[in-house]
Design an enzyme around this catalytic site. Structure first.
Site: not given
Length: 382
Positions: A124, A217
């Site tokens: 990420c 997310c």
């Protein structure tokens, strides 16, 4: 001597199966019509009953032995124009975090390679921006990062602020797996935390991401000064989306000197556990990620969260601006409790959205294997 009949043996076998996890064919459909009152009743139920219920749901939808290992890298630190009251990267507050420029491509790729070597399957990248307006060259650099890391066989996630539908489309084409954009808290409490970006602004970005075929997310932060009613409100927002988010990060506030929330009290562990358990029941197929603040929990507290339905963590050297548990410690903990890392694209929701890209990757791998075997078979002997 007591002998068990066929019906008793079948019952025992069923119970043993339930204690592990159900097969996908028995997974019930998810709901998108929860009322706040229903979720509040779930949240307020006796804690052990709540954990037992959420653990049972977790085993219907997930392999309880699998934990997704994710590594997060801050690729552009500080200098953000937003006024998020929990964040040390806001330019409005005097904090230890210093602003920096967007990182070059190679250091990011090196960090991703290291993460993969240590068992992380999702990488990420976070940039402290309100949005991508006027950042064409920076965005192109990030698209290159996404392509290269996706080429390593890893899932790739970014958090870059607000996105337009076109920017989301470009990220999808580059190979982005997921986009993080937290709602943080309930709609009602949100203005107490942030004033420079509306709740609907956040929902618009989530819609753009979802419409582009990227996994969403989105989660929240506990300890902002919110009440149980606000935690329920956050889960209600997520639970009634057209698609539940692919992952739901649960952050516990890490108070940072210089921010408006620097003196907030730590959120009680029971509140974290209740939130995870309730989220698991409302969003049964979603990955629930123990995110910021996990280092404040001891091992047994973390494992209780895993039992209740959490099945992902951030691991590695650092999060955005807060500490992170190292890979070796996390892998040792997982080994003690019979847990193992999730493979890339193992979650059905992620695999479905990857679709043709995953299929072509599998075909290419199979073709390479066939070619390699053919070469060995036709090679003349010495």
């Amino acid at each position: 001597m007591f002998r068990t009949g066929p019906s008793v043996r079948l019952t025992l076998q069923f119970r043993r199966a339930l204690a592990t996890h159900a097969s996908p064919s028995t997974t019930p459909a998810t709901r998108h019509s929860w009322s706040r009152q229903e979720i509040q009743q779930v949240y307020d139920s006796p804690l052990l009953d709540l954990v037992f219920r959420s653990a049972s749901v977790h085993r219907q939808y997930h392999d309880p032995s699998k934990i997704q290992l994710c590594t997060l890298m801050n690729i552009k630190t500080g200098g953000c124009s937003e006024d998020c009251s929990y964040c040390s990267q806001s330019s409005r507050y005097a904090t230890p975090t210093k602003a920096s420029r967007l990182v070059d491509i190679e250091p990011v790729l090196e960090a991703a390679r290291k993460a993969k070597e240590n068992g992380s399957t999702r990488f990420c990248m976070g940039a402290a921006w309100r949005d991508l307006s006027g950042r064409k060259r920076g965005f192109e650099r990030i698209l290159t990062m996404v392509r290269e890391i996706r080429g390593m066989g890893m899932e790739v996630c970014t958090t870059l602020g607000m996105l337009s539908p076109e920017q989301a489309r470009q990220l999808k084409e580059a190979g982005l797996t997921a986009y993080n954009h937290n709602l943080d808290t309930s709609r009602e409490y949100y203005p107490e935390v942030i004033t420079t970006r509306s709740y609907d602004d956040r929902l618009d970005t989530i819609s753009a991401v979802r419409d582009a075929g990227i996994s969403v997310c989105s989660g929240g932060i506990l300890g902002l000064g919110e009440t149980d009613k606000d935690r329920v409100g956050l889960i209600w927002e997520m639970g009634n989306m057209p698609e539940h988010p692919e992952s739901f990060p649960v952050n516990a506030l890490v108070p940072i000197e210089g921010t408006p929330l620097e003196n907030n009290e730590p959120v009680p562990y029971q509140t974290i556990l209740r939130t995870i358990s309730t989220a698991r029941i409302v969003m049964p197929a979603t990955i629930i990620r123990l995110a910021a603040g996990r280092q404040t929990l001891d091992e047994t507290q973390q494992v209780m969260c895993f039992m209740a339905g959490a099945n992902a963590v951030f691991t590695g050297e650092q999060m955005l601006t807060t500490p992170c548990s190292p890979w070796d410690e996390d892998k040792a903990m997982m080994g003690r409790w019979g847990l193992e890392g999730m493979r890339s694209f193992e979650q059905p929701g992620v695999a479905r959205k990857e679709g043709a890209r995953l299929a072509s990757r599998s075909e290419a791998s199979a073709a390479a294997h066939t070619q390699s075997s053919s070469t060995l078979e036709t090679r003349p002997s010495a």
